[in-house]
Design a protein around this motif. Sequence first.
Motif, PDB file in Angstrom:
ATOM      1  N   ARG A 194      36.806  31.808  49.141  1.00  0.00           N
ATOM      2  CA  ARG A 194      38.199  32.083  48.803  1.00  0.00           C
ATOM      3  C   ARG A 194      38.352  33.498  48.239  1.00  0.00           C
ATOM      4  N   GLU A 195      37.416  33.889  47.370  1.00  0.00           N
ATOM      5  CA  GLU A 195      37.486  35.235  46.800  1.00  0.00           C
ATOM      6  C   GLU A 195      37.221  36.286  47.865  1.00  0.00           C
ATOM      7  N   ARG A 196      36.256  36.009  48.744  1.00  0.00           N
ATOM      8  CA  ARG A 196      35.973  36.969  49.814  1.00  0.00           C
ATOM      9  C   ARG A 196      37.207  37.171  50.689  1.00  0.00           C
ATOM     10  N   ASP A 197      37.900  36.099  51.032  1.00  0.00           N
ATOM     11  CA  ASP A 197      39.114  36.221  51.850  1.00  0.00           C
ATOM     12  C   ASP A 197      40.168  37.071  51.142  1.00  0.00           C
ATOM     13  N   PHE A 198      40.294  36.855  49.816  1.00  0.00           N
ATOM     14  CA  PHE A 198      41.267  37.642  49.048  1.00  0.00           C
ATOM     15  C   PHE A 198      40.898  39.119  49.058  1.00  0.00           C
ATOM     16  N   ILE A 199      39.629  39.410  48.852  1.00  0.00           N
ATOM     17  CA  ILE A 199      39.176  40.803  48.812  1.00  0.00           C
ATOM     18  C   ILE A 199      39.368  41.466  50.173  1.00  0.00           C
ATOM     19  N   GLU A 200      38.995  40.782  51.246  1.00  0.00           N
ATOM     20  CA  GLU A 200      39.151  41.361  52.579  1.00  0.00           C
ATOM     21  C   GLU A 200      40.621  41.622  52.896  1.00  0.00           C
ATOM     22  N   ARG A 201      41.475  40.690  52.532  1.00  0.00           N
ATOM     23  CA  ARG A 201      42.900  40.848  52.826  1.00  0.00           C
ATOM     24  C   ARG A 201      43.507  42.008  52.048  1.00  0.00           C
ATOM     25  N   THR A 202      43.231  42.071  50.758  1.00  0.00           N
ATOM     26  CA  THR A 202      43.814  43.140  49.942  1.00  0.00           C
ATOM     27  C   THR A 202      43.186  44.493  50.260  1.00  0.00           C
ATOM     28  N   ALA A 203      41.903  44.497  50.629  1.00  0.00           N
ATOM     29  CA  ALA A 203      41.251  45.767  50.990  1.00  0.00           C
ATOM     30  C   ALA A 203      41.924  46.382  52.204  1.00  0.00           C
ATOM     31  N   ALA A 204      42.319  45.533  53.155  1.00  0.00           N
ATOM     32  CA  ALA A 204      42.965  46.045  54.367  1.00  0.00           C
ATOM     33  C   ALA A 204      44.328  46.657  54.066  1.00  0.00           C
ATOM     34  N   GLU A 205      44.934  46.283  52.939  1.00  0.00           N
ATOM     35  CA  GLU A 205      46.275  46.767  52.610  1.00  0.00           C
ATOM     36  C   GLU A 205      46.261  47.990  51.691  1.00  0.00           C
ATOM     37  N   LEU A 206      45.098  48.352  51.162  1.00  0.00           N
ATOM     38  CA  LEU A 206      45.019  49.488  50.241  1.00  0.00           C
ATOM     39  C   LEU A 206      45.070  50.815  50.992  1.00  0.00           C
ATOM     40  N   PRO A 207      45.600  51.868  50.376  1.00  0.00           N
ATOM     41  CA  PRO A 207      45.605  53.186  51.025  1.00  0.00           C
ATOM     42  C   PRO A 207      44.196  53.750  51.145  1.00  0.00           C
ATOM     43  N   ASP A 208      44.038  54.738  52.010  1.00  0.00           N
ATOM     44  CA  ASP A 208      42.711  55.300  52.296  1.00  0.00           C
ATOM     45  C   ASP A 208      42.073  55.946  51.071  1.00  0.00           C
ATOM     46  N   ASP A 209      42.888  56.471  50.159  1.00  0.00           N
ATOM     47  CA  ASP A 209      42.339  57.162  48.994  1.00  0.00           C
ATOM     48  C   ASP A 209      42.185  56.246  47.782  1.00  0.00           C
ATOM     49  N   ALA A 210      42.289  54.938  47.983  1.00  0.00           N
ATOM     50  CA  ALA A 210      42.170  53.996  46.864  1.00  0.00           C
ATOM     51  C   ALA A 210      40.742  53.948  46.346  1.00  0.00           C
ATOM     52  N   VAL A 211      40.607  53.766  45.030  1.00  0.00           N
ATOM     53  CA  VAL A 211      39.302  53.594  44.382  1.00  0.00           C
ATOM     54  C   VAL A 211      39.421  52.388  43.460  1.00  0.00           C
ATOM     55  N   VAL A 212      38.622  51.358  43.719  1.00  0.00           N
ATOM     56  CA  VAL A 212      38.723  50.104  42.976  1.00  0.00           C
ATOM     57  C   VAL A 212      37.734  50.106  41.820  1.00  0.00           C
ATOM     58  N   LEU A 213      38.233  49.740  40.648  1.00  0.00           N
ATOM     59  CA  LEU A 213      37.416  49.623  39.442  1.00  0.00           C
ATOM     60  C   LEU A 213      37.326  48.148  39.075  1.00  0.00           C
ATOM     61  N   ALA A 214      36.113  47.660  38.770  1.00  0.00           N
ATOM     62  CA  ALA A 214      35.947  46.252  38.394  1.00  0.00           C
ATOM     63  C   ALA A 214      34.510  46.008  37.975  1.00  0.00           C
ATOM     64  N   ASP A 215      34.292  44.898  37.287  1.00  0.00           N
ATOM     65  CA  ASP A 215      32.945  44.410  37.025  1.00  0.00           C
ATOM     66  C   ASP A 215      32.351  44.003  38.371  1.00  0.00           C
ATOM     67  N   PRO A 216      31.266  44.655  38.816  1.00  0.00           N
ATOM     68  CA  PRO A 216      30.725  44.333  40.144  1.00  0.00           C
ATOM     69  C   PRO A 216      30.241  42.892  40.254  1.00  0.00           C
ATOM     70  N   ARG A 217      29.923  42.258  39.131  1.00  0.00           N
ATOM     71  CA  ARG A 217      29.494  40.863  39.174  1.00  0.00           C
ATOM     72  C   ARG A 217      30.665  39.906  39.378  1.00  0.00           C
ATOM     73  N   ASP A 218      31.845  40.464  39.518  1.00  0.00           N
ATOM     74  CA  ASP A 218      33.014  39.662  39.887  1.00  0.00           C
ATOM     75  C   ASP A 218      33.221  39.621  41.395  1.00  0.00           C
ATOM     76  N   GLY A 219      32.256  40.104  42.153  1.00  0.00           N
ATOM     77  CA  GLY A 219      32.406  40.123  43.608  1.00  0.00           C
ATOM     78  C   GLY A 219      33.061  41.376  44.132  1.00  0.00           C
ATOM     79  N   ALA A 220      33.369  42.330  43.236  1.00  0.00           N
ATOM     80  CA  ALA A 220      34.137  43.515  43.633  1.00  0.00           C
ATOM     81  C   ALA A 220      33.370  44.449  44.555  1.00  0.00           C
ATOM     82  N   THR A 221      32.044  44.315  44.646  1.00  0.00           N
ATOM     83  CA  THR A 221      31.299  45.196  45.554  1.00  0.00           C
ATOM     84  C   THR A 221      31.723  44.981  46.999  1.00  0.00           C
ATOM     85  N   LEU A 222      32.297  43.827  47.290  1.00  0.00           N
ATOM     86  CA  LEU A 222      32.735  43.555  48.661  1.00  0.00           C
ATOM     87  C   LEU A 222      33.897  44.452  49.073  1.00  0.00           C
TER      88      LEU A 222
END
Length: 648
Positions: free
Chosen positions: A521-549
Motif C-alpha cells: 500500500r505504501e509503495r503504491d502511494f509513493i509511486e503514484r505521488t512520485a509520478a505527480e511531482l515536478p522534475d526539480d522536486a527533492v523529497v526529505l524523509a526518514d529513509p526507514r519510512d520507505g522514502a528511498t523508493l
Amino acid sequence: MTWVLPVLVAWAVLALPGYVVLRALDVQVPVRWGWAPVVTVIVAVLLSTLFSVLGILWHPLTVVACVVILAAATLLLRRLHRRRRPGQHRSDPPSRTGTQNPTAHLVTSLGVVLAGLAVVASSSRRMGGIDTLQGGYDAFFHLSAIAFIRDSGDAGLTTAPTPIYGEPTFYPVMFDALAALLPFSTVTSANAMLLAVLAALPAAIAAMLASVLGPHRALPVAVTAGALASTLFLSTPAMALVMGLWPTVLGVLCLPLALASALHLADDPRRTPGVRAVLGHLAVIAGAALAHPAVFFSVAVVAGLALLVRGAQRFLERDNARRGALQLAAALLAAGAAVALSATMLSGMDLTRPSSLPLGEVVRQILVDSPRIPVIGDPIWPVAVVMLLALIGIVAGARHRDPVTLTAGVGALVCFGLSVATELPGALSGALVNPWYGARERIAPLLMCLLVILAARGVLAVVALSTARGRRTQAWLAPLAVGALLVTVVVALLVPQRLPLMGSLAYTAYGVHLAPYDTQRERDFIERTAAELPDDAVVLADPRDGATLYWSIGGVTTVFPTLATPQTRDSRMLAAWYMRADEDERVCAAYQRLHPTHLYRDTSEHSGVALNPEASAPWDGLREIPDSLLTPVAGEGPYALYELEAPC
C-alpha cells in the motif's frame, strides 16, 4: 511464470559476455558456461573502469559494443599469432579438461541446467511477481545503487557509490552494475539478476568439479551429482532471498572457479601451467574478489591449505623434503600473518551477533547448513547423502594420496572450525572470522564447495567399486548412491519449508521473519505521488519510512536515498535540523545546498520509529518540523506528502 523472460535476459547479461570472451580466447575449459559469469565480472570491472575514466556512459549499447569489439580484436590477434607460430593453435588451458565426450558433455549440461531451473522455480513460488519488492535492509541499498548507476551512467567500483557516500568509495557494485543493464524496472531487474545468479551456481560448481577432479570415465556422473548436491545447501539462497546480500551471492557464484584456479596454481610443480594459464587463474581469482572481497579470504584459506597439504606430503614422503618443509613454513607464516592483519586492520568487521541457541544446536545447524533464520528448520536428511559420499570421498582420497581431496577434507574441517568461531567470544575468534563479518552464512559457501568436491570424489570411488572386476555383487552401489542423491534433491526442492518458504520471507511473508520497510500500500502511494511531482522536486524523509523508493522506483531526488545513516555533513545537519537552533547559519547553508522541496511522513506500524526507534534516531529532527511550514499535497491513511517551505 512472469519471472521466466526477465531471468533469461538476466542470465544472458550475466553469462554471455564471459562466454564470448572465453570463445574468442579459445580457452579450453570444461563446462564453459560455468566459467562464464566470473569472466563477465572481469570484463565488467575493466569496462566500467575504462568508461568512468573516459566519461563513457554505462549503458547496454555501449557495453555490448565494447564486448563485440573486444572479442573481434582478440580473434584478430589470435589469427596473427597463429600465422607467426603455426604450430600453436590453442591457448594454454587454465585447468585439466577431463573428458570432452559429446554425450558426457550433454548429460552434464542438461543436469546443471535442470538444477538451476529447479532452484529458480522453487525459490520464486512464494516471492509473488517478479516485481515484488524485497523488504530487507540491504535490498533498499542496492535498489538505490542500481538506480544511481542508471541515472549517472557510472558503474566504477569507486565512483558509482559517490552519490550515496558523498565521496568516491570502494564498494563491490558489480551486481548492481549488471542489474542496471537490464531493460526492466529497478525492482524487476534486481530480482531477475539474483534469480539468474542462483540459477548459474550449479553450472559453476560443475565447472569447478570437472576442473579439479581430473580425467575419469565416470567424471560426468560425479560432476552432475555435485552440481545437483549444491542445491541442497541453504546459506547462499538465504543471503540472496532473505538478507538481500546480492553482491555477496555474486561472489559466491564466482567462488567455485576461484577455488579451482587456486588449487591449480598450488599444484605439483611437475604439472605447472603455462604463463598464460597462470595469468588466467590470477584473473579469475581477482574477478571473484572484485565481485565481493570476502571471496578472496575464502580462496586464500584453500590456497594456504593446498600449500600446507602438498608441503606435508613432500616432507613425510621424503619427496624433496626440503621443499616440503619450506612450503609448510610458508603456509604457517601466511596463516599467522593473516590472523594478525585481521585482528588489526579488520577489527571492526565482526558485526554479527552470536546465536542465542546452545552451542550444540548451533553446531547441528552448521553441519546441515541451516542459516540464522528461526523459521528455517534444520533437518539432517537433506545433507545426509552428501555427507556420506563426502566421507567415502575423503577415505578414497587419503588412500590414493590425492592432494585435491586431502585439501578439501582439511579445508572442510577448518571451515567448520571457523563457523563455530563465529559463536565464540574472544579476540582470537574475532580475528579468525572478521573477513566474513563474523557471519557463518558467509563462510558456509566455502564449506559447501569443499563438501561437494569430497562428495563428487565419493561418487567416483563408488562407481569404481561398482565396476571393478570380480565385484558384481557390488554393482548396485553406484546407482543406489546417485539415485538416493537425486531423490533427495527432488524432494528438497519441492518441500515448501525450504526454498519456497525462503523465497517468501522478505517478499510476501514479512511477519514470519521481519517487518518490512515498505508495504504494498505504501509503495503504491509513493509511486503514484512520485509520478505527480515536478522534475526539480527533492523529497526529505526518514529513509526507514520507505522514502528511498521515491528515488529507486519513482526517480525523484531524495536527501536520503538509502537506509544508511546520513553520509555527509549537510545531510547530518538536515536530519537533526529541528533539534538544533533554527537560526543556525550552517543548517541554513545545508538547506540551501540540498534544497528539499517536499517532506514525506509515514505514521504506520511499519514506520522507522515504530519498528526500531534507536535505528531511526538519526532522523529525529525531521519529526519536529512544525506544521506551519508544511502544505499537504497528498495523503492516504498513515502516509502523507507535504510541500516544504524554506524556513531560512
